[in-house]
Design an enzyme around this catalytic site. Structure first.
Site, PDB file in Angstrom:
ATOM      1  N   GLU A   1      19.899 -30.773 -40.718  1.00 30.46           N
ATOM      2  CA  GLU A   1      19.775 -31.367 -39.375  1.00 30.46           C
ATOM      3  C   GLU A   1      18.374 -31.934 -39.152  1.00 30.46           C
ATOM      4  OE1 GLU A   1      22.606 -27.933 -37.424  1.00 30.46           O
ATOM      5  OE2 GLU A   1      20.766 -28.432 -36.385  1.00 30.46           O
ATOM      6  N   ASP A  24      29.319 -28.868 -35.410  1.00 33.41           N
ATOM      7  CA  ASP A  24      28.171 -28.956 -34.484  1.00 33.41           C
ATOM      8  C   ASP A  24      26.860 -28.728 -35.232  1.00 33.41           C
ATOM      9  OD1 ASP A  24      27.066 -29.136 -31.780  1.00 33.41           O
ATOM     10  OD2 ASP A  24      26.615 -27.002 -31.970  1.00 33.41           O
ATOM     11  N   ARG A  61      25.857 -22.159 -38.269  1.00 29.73           N
ATOM     12  CA  ARG A  61      24.736 -22.827 -38.925  1.00 29.73           C
ATOM     13  C   ARG A  61      25.314 -23.633 -40.089  1.00 29.73           C
ATOM     14  NH1 ARG A  61      21.997 -21.989 -35.063  1.00 29.73           N
ATOM     15  NH2 ARG A  61      20.092 -20.745 -34.909  1.00 29.73           N
ATOM     16  N   HIS A 104      24.408 -30.432 -32.695  1.00 31.04           N
ATOM     17  CA  HIS A 104      23.941 -29.060 -32.412  1.00 31.04           C
ATOM     18  C   HIS A 104      23.758 -28.859 -30.894  1.00 31.04           C
ATOM     19  CE1 HIS A 104      21.699 -25.449 -34.322  1.00 31.04           C
ATOM     20  NE2 HIS A 104      22.277 -25.105 -33.165  1.00 31.04           N
ATOM     21  N   LEU A 153      33.170 -11.988 -35.672  1.00 38.23           N
ATOM     22  CA  LEU A 153      33.636 -11.585 -34.334  1.00 38.23           C
ATOM     23  C   LEU A 153      32.526 -10.799 -33.628  1.00 38.23           C
ATOM     24  CD1 LEU A 153      36.369 -11.981 -32.792  1.00 38.23           C
ATOM     25  CD2 LEU A 153      36.802  -9.566 -33.249  1.00 38.23           C
ATOM     26  N   GLY A 154      31.439 -11.513 -33.326  1.00 43.20           N
ATOM     27  CA  GLY A 154      30.328 -10.920 -32.581  1.00 43.20           C
ATOM     28  C   GLY A 154      30.418 -11.345 -31.121  1.00 43.20           C
ATOM     29  N   ARG A 155      29.243 -11.520 -30.489  1.00 40.39           N
ATOM     30  CA  ARG A 155      29.224 -11.858 -29.055  1.00 40.39           C
ATOM     31  C   ARG A 155      29.961 -13.171 -28.784  1.00 40.39           C
ATOM     32  NH1 ARG A 155      23.526  -9.685 -29.812  1.00 40.39           N
ATOM     33  NH2 ARG A 155      23.437 -11.505 -31.152  1.00 40.39           N
ATOM     34  N   ARG A 202      31.693  -8.299 -40.793  1.00 35.41           N
ATOM     35  CA  ARG A 202      31.294  -7.251 -41.729  1.00 35.41           C
ATOM     36  C   ARG A 202      32.065  -5.968 -41.458  1.00 35.41           C
ATOM     37  NH1 ARG A 202      24.971  -8.089 -40.828  1.00 35.41           N
ATOM     38  NH2 ARG A 202      25.797  -7.939 -38.722  1.00 35.41           N
TER      39      ARG A 202
HETATM   40  P1  NAP Z   1      26.360 -11.703 -33.248  1.00 37.48           P
HETATM   41  O1  NAP Z   1      26.806 -11.093 -31.981  1.00 37.48           O
HETATM   42  O2  NAP Z   1      25.305 -11.037 -34.042  1.00 37.48           O
HETATM   43  O3  NAP Z   1      27.671 -11.908 -34.142  1.00 37.48           O
HETATM   44  C1  NAP Z   1      27.614 -12.283 -35.484  1.00 37.48           C
HETATM   45  C2  NAP Z   1      28.943 -11.955 -36.145  1.00 37.48           C
HETATM   46  O4  NAP Z   1      28.869 -12.417 -37.514  1.00 37.48           O
HETATM   47  C3  NAP Z   1      29.239 -10.453 -36.202  1.00 37.48           C
HETATM   48  O5  NAP Z   1      30.605 -10.264 -35.975  1.00 37.48           O
HETATM   49  C4  NAP Z   1      28.882 -10.069 -37.635  1.00 37.48           C
HETATM   50  O6  NAP Z   1      29.648  -9.009 -38.162  1.00 37.48           O
HETATM   51  C5  NAP Z   1      29.273 -11.349 -38.365  1.00 37.48           C
HETATM   52  N1  NAP Z   1      28.585 -11.435 -39.653  1.00 37.48           N
HETATM   53  C6  NAP Z   1      27.266 -11.361 -39.896  1.00 37.48           C
HETATM   54  N2  NAP Z   1      27.031 -11.457 -41.222  1.00 37.48           N
HETATM   55  C7  NAP Z   1      28.239 -11.571 -41.801  1.00 37.48           C
HETATM   56  C8  NAP Z   1      28.671 -11.689 -43.152  1.00 37.48           C
HETATM   57  N3  NAP Z   1      27.802 -11.709 -44.174  1.00 37.48           N
HETATM   58  N4  NAP Z   1      29.995 -11.778 -43.392  1.00 37.48           N
HETATM   59  C9  NAP Z   1      30.877 -11.769 -42.385  1.00 37.48           C
HETATM   60  N5  NAP Z   1      30.538 -11.664 -41.085  1.00 37.48           N
HETATM   61  C10 NAP Z   1      29.235 -11.568 -40.813  1.00 37.48           C
HETATM   62  O7  NAP Z   1      25.814 -13.175 -33.014  1.00 37.48           O
HETATM   63  P2  NAP Z   1      26.215 -14.219 -31.858  1.00 37.48           P
HETATM   64  O8  NAP Z   1      25.360 -14.006 -30.687  1.00 37.48           O
HETATM   65  O9  NAP Z   1      27.701 -14.226 -31.710  1.00 37.48           O
HETATM   66  O10 NAP Z   1      25.716 -15.588 -32.550  1.00 37.48           O
HETATM   67  C11 NAP Z   1      26.230 -15.971 -33.815  1.00 37.48           C
HETATM   68  C12 NAP Z   1      25.491 -17.178 -34.360  1.00 37.48           C
HETATM   69  O11 NAP Z   1      25.924 -18.350 -33.696  1.00 37.48           O
HETATM   70  C13 NAP Z   1      23.979 -17.205 -34.165  1.00 37.48           C
HETATM   71  O12 NAP Z   1      23.308 -16.384 -35.090  1.00 37.48           O
HETATM   72  C14 NAP Z   1      23.661 -18.674 -34.351  1.00 37.48           C
HETATM   73  O13 NAP Z   1      23.403 -18.962 -35.711  1.00 37.48           O
HETATM   74  C15 NAP Z   1      24.968 -19.365 -33.940  1.00 37.48           C
HETATM   75  N6  NAP Z   1      24.773 -20.154 -32.697  1.00 37.48           N
HETATM   76  C16 NAP Z   1      24.943 -21.500 -32.732  1.00 37.48           C
HETATM   77  C17 NAP Z   1      24.764 -22.237 -31.572  1.00 37.48           C
HETATM   78  C18 NAP Z   1      24.964 -23.735 -31.558  1.00 37.48           C
HETATM   79  O14 NAP Z   1      24.369 -24.405 -30.729  1.00 37.48           O
HETATM   80  N7  NAP Z   1      25.797 -24.285 -32.417  1.00 37.48           N
HETATM   81  C19 NAP Z   1      24.375 -21.615 -30.380  1.00 37.48           C
HETATM   82  C20 NAP Z   1      24.223 -20.235 -30.376  1.00 37.48           C
HETATM   83  C21 NAP Z   1      24.437 -19.507 -31.559  1.00 37.48           C
HETATM   84  P3  NAP Z   1      29.593  -7.515 -37.539  1.00 37.48           P
HETATM   85  O15 NAP Z   1      30.235  -7.648 -36.167  1.00 37.48           O
HETATM   86  O16 NAP Z   1      30.433  -6.717 -38.445  1.00 37.48           O
HETATM   87  O17 NAP Z   1      28.155  -7.150 -37.478  1.00 37.48           O
END
Ligand code: NAP
Length: 322
Positions: free
Chosen positions: A261, A256, A232, A279, A153-155, A176
């Protein structure tokens, strides 16, 4: 002022090239036939790398370039860049958070709706003439009032949560840390999976989250459960996922992202209860333009002010120290 030598890894858009033209001499890494010679020729001059989330920084380039100061990555996920190593070498790493939240969340919702309402099969029903021959298309499953799980539950996860509320969903999550909101926190991915109908995966990739979703999480999601992976490929044990889909351990998946990939296992391609996208989470003209602009702004700002707009968390300290 002499231009800064920039090593470009992967592709950039003409708009990005234009925005960088006045300040940077671009050296194209992947187009070069003799990469070793290219690096040897410019080893002392290269000050910056422009890359993306897929390619990251390959071939130990951060070790080999003694005057490298900044890596600007086009994408929010930076699991292909060793940010801790960069910090140890005083190299700043930047990425493109936030500007893609809406787009990636929309892609996740699109996969969910397409699976529940059998969009691909419904389209085929019309194209193949089944509507005329066989009559009405079989009924599907509603997305209203579902128990929705968000792993990470991040951005982007928060943005997905906002969207599913419009479908009167009950929102559950695991990350986390527990957040200060009205959503139901679960202490592990397995507990989360056990309590929801559909599970969205949106953590970062990398070692920390490798196979966070394994056979036991899939079993907990259950026979009518749907899994959407927009994070990912590495976050899910892909072999376990294939088996779970083949044996009916889970009901369906929208994917996705994949382990290797752009190679996608044939087993996934052959399953009717799976929707695959290449993707494309953030892949619209508008969002890619915003990401490209931020990638360039980070580079331009770094050389103008010593500060960047969006450093990766590991580099926040570096940014303050400069
Ligand atoms: P973010 O704001 O950093 O959010 C990541 C979330 O994952 C946070 O809630 C974090 O927990 C949680 N997390 C990290 N490690 C964890 C673990 N070991 N166990 C449980 N939860 C964990 O990142 P975001 O901007 O939302 O982006 C997330 C990811 O989406 C990117 O890193 C990228 O890999 C992927 N993405 C994919 C695409 C696509 O085209 N498919 C596009 C953009 C991004 P906390 O809140 O507790 O820190």
């Amino acid at each position: 002022m002499p231009k800064h030598k920039l090593l470009q890894i992967g592709d950039i858009t003409p708009r990005m090239a234009n925005r960088l033209a006045d300040n940077f001499d671009i050296i194209e890494y992947f187009r070069s036939v003799d990469k070793k010679k290219l690096i040897a020729e410019h080893v002392k001059e290269i000050e910056c790398i422009l890359t993306d989330g897929h390619w990251g920084v390959p071939d130990n380039l951060m070790e080999r370039l003694p005057n490298l100061k900044i890596v600007s990555s086009y994408g929010v996920g930076y699991d292909a860049i060793d940010a801790n190593f960069a910090v140890s070498k005083n190299i700043t790493v930047t990425h493109t958070p936030d500007v893609l939240n809406d787009e990636v969340a929309d892609t996740a919702i699109m996969l969910w709706l397409a699976i529940y309402r059998n969009l691909i099969q419904a389209d085929q029903w019309v194209r193949t003439g089944n509507w005329e021959k066989e009559g009405a298309f079989p009924l599907s499953k509603t997305v209203q009032k579902q128990k929705v799980g968000i792993l990470g539950l991040g951005r982007i996860g928060e943005t997905i949560a906002k969207r599913v509320k419009a479908f009167d969903a009950e929102v559950h999550y695991h990350s986390r840390s527990k957040k200060n909101n009205n959503y139901q926190f679960h202490a592990s991915p397995k507990e989360l999976a056990k309590n929801v109908d559909v599970l969205f995966i949106i953590t970062p990739g990398g070692n920390e989250t490798k196979h966070l979703v394994d056979a036991s999480v899939l079993k907990a999601l259950g026979t009518s459960g749907t899994l959407i992976n927009i994070s990912r490929g590495s976050v899910i044990d892909e072999k376990a996922l294939i088996k779970a889909l083949q044996t009916g351990t889970i009901g369906a998946a929208g994917l996705d992202v994949f382990d290797a990939e752009p190679v996608v296992p044939n087993e996934l391609k052959n399953m009717p209860n799976v929707i695959l996208t290449p993707h494309v989470g953030s892949a619209t003209n508008e969002t890619r333009q915003a990401m490209g602009d931020l990638t360039c702004d980070n580079l331009l700002s770094f050389f103008k002010t010593g500060q960047v707009l969006t450093p990766v968390p590991e580099c926040l300290k570096l940014n303050v120290q400069r």
